[in-house]
Design a protein around this motif. Structure first.
Motif, short mmCIF file in Angstrom:
data_model
loop_
_atom_site.label_atom_id
_atom_site.label_comp_id
_atom_site.label_asym_id
_atom_site.label_seq_id
_atom_site.Cartn_x
_atom_site.Cartn_y
_atom_site.Cartn_z
N ARG A 69 -7.45 3.75 -3.04
CA ARG A 69 -6.07 3.57 -2.68
C ARG A 69 -5.18 3.23 -3.76
N SER A 123 0.98 -1.14 -0.05
CA SER A 123 0.11 -0.02 -0.03
C SER A 123 0.99 1.21 -0.08
N GLU A 128 -2.00 6.89 2.04
CA GLU A 128 -3.37 7.44 1.58
C GLU A 128 -3.08 8.90 1.48
N GLU A 129 -3.81 9.27 0.13
CA GLU A 129 -3.90 10.84 -0.03
C GLU A 129 -5.06 11.19 0.94
N ARG A 177 -10.56 9.48 -3.02
CA ARG A 177 -9.43 8.67 -3.83
C ARG A 177 -9.44 7.00 -3.69
#
Length: 111
Positions: A20, A9, A12-13, A18
């Motif tokens: 992932r 991963s 995260e923004e 959004r």
């Protein structure tokens, strides 16, 4: 896939909505190539149109041609959409490769 070591991963923004993003790891690239090469039997068709085609073949013309022409048009429109969409990932992958080559990072996927 993350537990198998195929992807990791990305942070995260904070932007709402959004998706992932993930980075494809070496083992994941190998597994993806293996999976792409797999063959599989087509799923059985369970479409009402098939029954209507059979019924029209048994009874004679019943107006199904108009629906078939409409479906062909819909499929042609969908194909044009996918063909146009196919160009965008190629451009995005080229941009990501340039960035990854510059930084030495693996290429991200899922954006």
């Amino acid at each position: 896939m993350e537990q198998a070591g195929w992807i990791e991963s990305l942070p995260e923004e904070s932007t709402r909505g959004r998706k992932r993003a993930y980075r494809l790891l070496t083992a994941g690239r190998k597994e993806l190539k293996r999976w792409i090469a797999l063959g599989e039997d087509p799923a059985p068709l369970r479409d009402e149109l098939m029954v209507r085609l059979w019924a029209e073949a048994a009874m004679g013309p019943g107006g199904l041609a108009k629906d078939i022409r409409r479906r062909v048009t819909l499929h042609e429109e969908k194909m044009a959409h996918y063909q146009a969409k196919r160009q965008r990932p190629q451009l995005e992958r080229a941009r990501l490769r340039l960035e990854c080559n510059a930084t030495g990072a693996p290429e991200p996927v899922g954006r």
